[in-house]
Scaffold this motif. Structure first.
Motif, mmCIF file in Angstrom:
data_model
loop_
_atom_site.group_PDB
_atom_site.id
_atom_site.type_symbol
_atom_site.label_atom_id
_atom_site.label_comp_id
_atom_site.label_asym_id
_atom_site.label_seq_id
_atom_site.Cartn_x
_atom_site.Cartn_y
_atom_site.Cartn_z
ATOM 1 N N HIS A 1 -8.414 -6.164 1.836
ATOM 2 C CA HIS A 1 -8.831 -4.764 1.738
ATOM 3 C C HIS A 1 -8.248 -3.931 2.880
ATOM 4 C CE1 HIS A 1 -11.539 -4.822 -1.687
ATOM 5 N NE2 HIS A 1 -12.036 -5.966 -1.255
ATOM 6 N N ARG A 2 -8.061 -4.556 4.035
ATOM 7 C CA ARG A 2 -7.511 -3.842 5.191
ATOM 8 C C ARG A 2 -5.984 -3.858 5.206
ATOM 9 N NH1 ARG A 2 -5.230 -1.683 8.383
ATOM 10 N NH2 ARG A 2 -5.706 -1.100 10.541
ATOM 11 N N ALA A 3 -5.361 -4.698 4.399
ATOM 12 C CA ALA A 3 -3.919 -4.936 4.485
ATOM 13 C C ALA A 3 -3.088 -3.769 3.967
ATOM 14 C CB ALA A 3 -3.573 -6.202 3.717
ATOM 15 N N ASP A 4 -1.889 -3.633 4.540
ATOM 16 C CA ASP A 4 -0.879 -2.705 4.040
ATOM 17 C C ASP A 4 0.117 -3.432 3.143
ATOM 18 O OD1 ASP A 4 -1.453 -0.091 5.591
ATOM 19 O OD2 ASP A 4 -1.503 -1.645 7.142
ATOM 20 N N ILE A 5 0.306 -4.712 3.394
ATOM 21 C CA ILE A 5 1.133 -5.567 2.534
ATOM 22 C C ILE A 5 0.387 -6.879 2.333
ATOM 23 C CG2 ILE A 5 3.307 -6.833 2.283
ATOM 24 C CD1 ILE A 5 4.646 -4.732 3.998
ATOM 25 N N ILE A 6 0.305 -7.328 1.104
ATOM 26 C CA ILE A 6 -0.352 -8.601 0.785
ATOM 27 C C ILE A 6 0.687 -9.575 0.243
ATOM 28 C CG2 ILE A 6 -2.015 -9.757 -0.717
ATOM 29 C CD1 ILE A 6 -3.688 -7.212 -0.658
ATOM 30 N N LEU A 7 0.742 -10.748 0.866
ATOM 31 C CA LEU A 7 1.599 -11.834 0.394
ATOM 32 C C LEU A 7 0.682 -12.963 -0.061
ATOM 33 C CD1 LEU A 7 4.201 -11.823 3.329
ATOM 34 C CD2 LEU A 7 4.304 -10.554 1.172
ATOM 35 N N PRO A 8 0.569 -13.218 -1.366
ATOM 36 C CA PRO A 8 -0.419 -14.189 -1.875
ATOM 37 C C PRO A 8 -0.093 -15.624 -1.470
ATOM 38 C CG PRO A 8 1.037 -13.478 -3.641
ATOM 39 C CD PRO A 8 1.380 -12.632 -2.454
ATOM 40 N N GLY A 9 -1.066 -16.285 -0.868
ATOM 41 C CA GLY A 9 -0.882 -17.656 -0.414
ATOM 42 C C GLY A 9 -1.620 -18.655 -1.292
ATOM 43 N N ALA A 10 -1.707 -19.889 -0.796
ATOM 44 C CA ALA A 10 -2.307 -20.989 -1.560
ATOM 45 C C ALA A 10 -3.579 -21.465 -0.874
ATOM 46 C CB ALA A 10 -1.318 -22.144 -1.688
ATOM 47 N N ALA A 11 -4.600 -21.761 -1.664
ATOM 48 C CA ALA A 11 -5.840 -22.340 -1.138
ATOM 49 C C ALA A 11 -5.602 -23.801 -0.778
ATOM 50 C CB ALA A 11 -6.955 -22.207 -2.167
ATOM 51 N N TRP A 12 -6.570 -24.409 -0.089
ATOM 52 C CA TRP A 12 -6.364 -25.786 0.385
ATOM 53 C C TRP A 12 -6.238 -26.778 -0.758
ATOM 54 C CZ3 TRP A 12 -11.346 -24.971 -1.067
ATOM 55 C CH2 TRP A 12 -12.130 -26.067 -1.375
ATOM 56 N N THR A 13 -6.767 -26.442 -1.924
ATOM 57 C CA THR A 13 -6.639 -27.342 -3.070
ATOM 58 C C THR A 13 -5.271 -27.227 -3.734
ATOM 59 O OG1 THR A 13 -7.594 -25.633 -4.491
ATOM 60 C CG2 THR A 13 -9.106 -27.257 -3.567
ATOM 61 N N GLU A 14 -4.460 -26.255 -3.308
ATOM 62 C CA GLU A 14 -3.197 -25.941 -3.975
ATOM 63 C C GLU A 14 -1.980 -26.267 -3.124
ATOM 64 O OE1 GLU A 14 -5.563 -22.195 -6.047
ATOM 65 O OE2 GLU A 14 -3.927 -21.813 -4.648
ATOM 66 N N LYS A 15 -2.192 -27.008 -2.037
ATOM 67 C CA LYS A 15 -1.073 -27.363 -1.164
ATOM 68 C C LYS A 15 -1.399 -28.645 -0.415
ATOM 69 C CE LYS A 15 -2.933 -24.281 2.400
ATOM 70 N NZ LYS A 15 -2.701 -23.073 3.205
ATOM 71 N N ARG B 1 0.836 -1.191 0.000
ATOM 72 C CA ARG B 1 0.000 0.000 0.000
ATOM 73 C C ARG B 1 0.880 1.254 0.000
ATOM 74 N NH1 ARG B 1 -5.325 0.519 0.867
ATOM 75 N NH2 ARG B 1 -5.472 -1.598 1.703
ATOM 76 N N GLU B 2 0.686 2.068 -1.009
ATOM 77 C CA GLU B 2 1.419 3.327 -1.133
ATOM 78 C C GLU B 2 0.429 4.442 -1.444
ATOM 79 O OE1 GLU B 2 4.358 2.850 -4.132
ATOM 80 O OE2 GLU B 2 5.509 1.335 -3.037
ATOM 81 N N GLY B 3 0.471 5.497 -0.642
ATOM 82 C CA GLY B 3 -0.461 6.601 -0.857
ATOM 83 C C GLY B 3 -1.903 6.190 -0.711
ATOM 84 N N GLY B 4 -2.158 5.210 0.147
ATOM 85 C CA GLY B 4 -3.524 4.759 0.386
ATOM 86 C C GLY B 4 -4.031 3.738 -0.608
ATOM 87 N N LYS B 5 -3.224 3.382 -1.604
ATOM 88 C CA LYS B 5 -3.649 2.413 -2.611
ATOM 89 C C LYS B 5 -2.680 1.242 -2.681
ATOM 90 C CE LYS B 5 -6.077 5.708 -5.613
ATOM 91 N NZ LYS B 5 -6.214 6.243 -7.001
ATOM 92 N N LEU B 6 -3.244 0.066 -2.895
ATOM 93 C CA LEU B 6 -2.417 -1.126 -3.053
ATOM 94 C C LEU B 6 -1.841 -1.171 -4.458
ATOM 95 C CD1 LEU B 6 -4.682 -3.754 -1.244
ATOM 96 C CD2 LEU B 6 -2.417 -3.003 -0.487
#
Length: 678
Positions: free
Chosen positions: A540-554, A279-284
């Motif tokens: 939506h609330r996050a300042d940093i998003i690290l994309p993870g895996a769903a249960w079908t993907e791990k 998030r920079e300047g209020g936008k992701l």
């Protein structure tokens, strides 16, 4: 035990079995369409004809004929074969030649049995009967020309689901299967009728014309939409999960799935997080993994451990929570870790205090059931149908303390407020009398009782009720990760804060959300790092998003509400630049200079098993039905009504909220679309 002969072979069988069941004990294959071992006997299709002596010299329907001592059953005589071929010819008189375009093609009972018992040409020269298709809701696609009136759907929706909305109308050649005024089927278990239909008259609407069965790769897994851990099969084509089907597991889901477990899989493709954001300047804005991890490292180093918290979501696997514990508590000295984002006041004591100790299958042995702060129809529909079966087949009395709800079976309401628990324990009339006289009574406590300010007092009062009458103590969780997190000790250590305390104003300066989307952070000004799969509330609330895996993907381990540890296997790979959650934490630890001691998932599991041997014993439930809870009472019971934390069954997690099918079902439930004519 009585003995009968099947094709000259003596077979010993239990009293009460049918001729069809005895023939199957002998290893003989009996064709059928209307018969199903979990439904009442209808005897409609007549495909299961056999020859029985003593008896009339004609074929008889084996599904409806009781087996008896000394019977001689013949399943392969010329008379039987001719009769079955005749029945098949009649069934195919009006059935259209839809196999090339039918979604049931390749998995169709009629198609398979027509190969074995059908003729190679038709003798019927009249016009075929035509039937209009019916509207049955967002998940049931109807092509009623194919229907053979086996009534499996009618019997399932009435007997198992307990919502008698599908029925048979008219007589003779005009008979049709329909819903009342063609309204949608409102049961949470409605998708099972598509599996039960043997001829393709009812198929899965969300998956229509999307695949052929032979194109799919099958992966055995479990469901994570609730805490039951129902056995599933994930069918994928390429990188896309096409469908989720039930696997038979008598101890949990038998062969059923609810509609969310089955159809929410389309949400796996929508609103996905497939690369990191800052998030920079209020936008992701999109970022590289190096940039995102560097920003997280900088924030961790500038934030005191006592001002940092970690909240695990409802679908977090054990490996992810183990890595989080090793990193944040073991390496960084952070005390505020919590897997109870709803604030449930359970955990920290004996394991049996937070388990469904009688086991799910144990409901079949119960003779009185008391529900406290739970609506099993919304929290676990598969478990709810077992309770319904206990009532319908054995007359088991059921009562609840909490808000009124339609559970599909009679349920006496003993009061809405928590104070009704104390009143019940002193009562000697009505249900209380039956409950105290029962041999195998059950107390089932739900999240609606535990996730309250007086949750500890409710647990103490309910525990006293269970101990007083010798009832089994059973906790019905609504989150797939909850028992695993409690087993790992993913709760605050000394001086740590709970999830609601972290989310409160001034509760923390830095919060890590491990797929936690159900907690309200609107009052918190903390810096939020979100590790998850969907652009939902946490993202939506996050300042940093690290994309993870769903249960079908791990590959992941989950402990269900009984404490049964089960494995979910990867069916497809994570989307885009997303990574498995534990691997993200491992990469973060390396950049923080406190590298976790495992490089592969197998090494992580070895560490998990070494520190928590419970997870090494997979596939069985402890089942300590004689456990006597002894909670310490804190505070007083209030009159505030107990209610389920689930208000919308179809919108309980990010995957479901991203699903088009779940949105349609949710709108239907709210009354937005009641009938096709509207």
């Amino acid at each position: 035990m009585p003995i009968a002969k099947v094709n000259g072979k003596e077979i010993e069988f239990e009293p009460g079995m049918t001729v069809l069941q005895v023939a199957e004990l002998a290893g003989e294959e009996i064709p059928r369409f209307c018969y199903h071992e979990r439904l009442s006997i209808a005897g409609n299709c007549r495909m299961c004809l056999v020859e029985v002596k003593p008896g009339p010299p004609k074929p008889q329907a084996s599904c409806a004929l009781p087996a008896a001592e000394g019977q001689e059953i013949t399943t392969n005589s010329p008379m039987v074969e001719k009769a079955r071929k005749g029945v098949m010819e009649f069934l195919l008189i009006n059935h259209p030649l839809d196999c090339p375009i039918c979604d049931q093609g390749g998995e169709c009972d009629l198609q398979d049995q027509a190969m074995g018992y059908g003729r190679d040409a038709t003798r019927y020269q009249e016009n075929k009967r035509a039937v209009e298709d019916k509207y049955m809701g967002p998940v049931i696609k109807t092509v009623m020309n194919r229907c053979i009136q086996c009534t499996r759907c009618v019997r399932f929706i009435t007997e198992v689901a307990g919502v008698p909305e599908i029925g048979l109308i008219s007589r003779g050649e005009d008979v049709e299967i329909t819903t009342y005024l063609e309204s949608a089927c409102a049961s949470e278990l409605s998708g099972n009728v598509n599996d039960l239909c043997p001829v393709g008259a009812l198929t899965h609407k969300p998956w229509a014309f999307n695949y052929r069965p032979w194109e799919l790769k099958r992966t055995q897994s479990i469901d994570v939409m609730d805490a039951l851990g129902s056995a599933t099969r994930i069918d994928a084509r390429g990188s896309e999960v096409m469908r989720v089907l039930p696997r038979t597991n008598e101890a949990i889901n038998e062969e059923w799935l609810d509609d969310k477990q089955r159809y929410a899989c389309d949400g796996l493709l929508r609103q996905r997080l497939d690369h990191p954001y800052i998030r920079e300047g209020g936008k992701l804005k999109p970022a590289t993994w190096e940039e995102a991890l560097a920003a997280v490292v900088a924030k961790v180093r500038e934030t005191k451990p006592e001002r940092t918290g970690v909240i695990a979501g409802d679908q977090a696997d054990a490996e992810t929570m183990k890595a989080a514990l090793d990193l944040f508590r073991g390496k960084l000295g952070i005390a505020s870790l919590d897997c109870r984002q709803d604030g449930a006041q359970v955990g920290g004591g004996a394991r049996e205090e937070y388990l469904f100790n009688a086991t799910i299958a144990g409901i079949d042995e119960a003779d009185a059931i008391l529900l406290i702060g739970t609506n099993p129809r919304l929290e676990a529909p598969i478990l709810n149908q077992r309770i319904r079966r206990a009532w319908s087949s054995r007359g088991v009395p059921v009562a609840m303390i909490g808000a009124e709800a339609d559970l599909t079976y009679p349920c006496e309401n003993l009061g809405a407020g928590a104070d009704a628990i104390a009143t019940f324990s002193k009562s000697k009339k009505g249900f209380a009398e039956k409950f105290k006289a029962a041999k195998n009574p059950m107390v089932i406590v739900g999240s609606g009782a535990m996730a309250r300010t007086d949750g500890a007092a409710i647990l103490a009062a309910a525990g006293k009720v269970a101990a007083l009458v010798g009832a089994s103590w059973n906790v019905l969780h609504s989150a797939a990760s909850r028992v695993g997190g409690l087993d790992l000790g993913f709760i605050p250590s000394a001086g740590g804060k709970t999830a609601p305390e972290l989310a409160a104003k001034g509760g923390a300066d830095l919060i890590f959300l491990l797929g936690a989307d159900e907690i309200d952070l609107s009052k918190s000004k903390a810096f939020v790092v979100y590790v998850g799969t969907h652009g939902d509330a946490g993202a939506h609330r996050a300042d940093i998003i690290l994309p993870g895996a769903a249960w079908t993907e791990k590959n992941g381990l989950y402990a269900n509400t009984e404490g049964r540890v089960q494995r979910a296997d990867r069916a497809v790979y994570p989307k885009g630049e997303a990574r498995e959650d534990w691997a993200i934490l491992r990469a973060l630890s390396e950049r923080l200079g406190v590298t976790l001691p495992y490089n592969t998932h197998d090494q992580l599991r070895v560490a998990l098993f070494a520190d928590h041997p419970t997870f090494a014993g997979q596939g069985f439930a402890p089942g300590k039905a004689d456990f006597k809870p002894a909670f310490t009472a804190k505070g007083a019971l209030t009159t505030t009504p107990l209610k389920s934390p689930i208000s919308d069954f179809y919108m309980t997690n990010p995957i479901a909220r991203a699903s088009v099918t779940m949105s349609e079902l949710s709108a239907l439930k709210s009354g937005a679309k009641l009938m096709a004519a509207e």
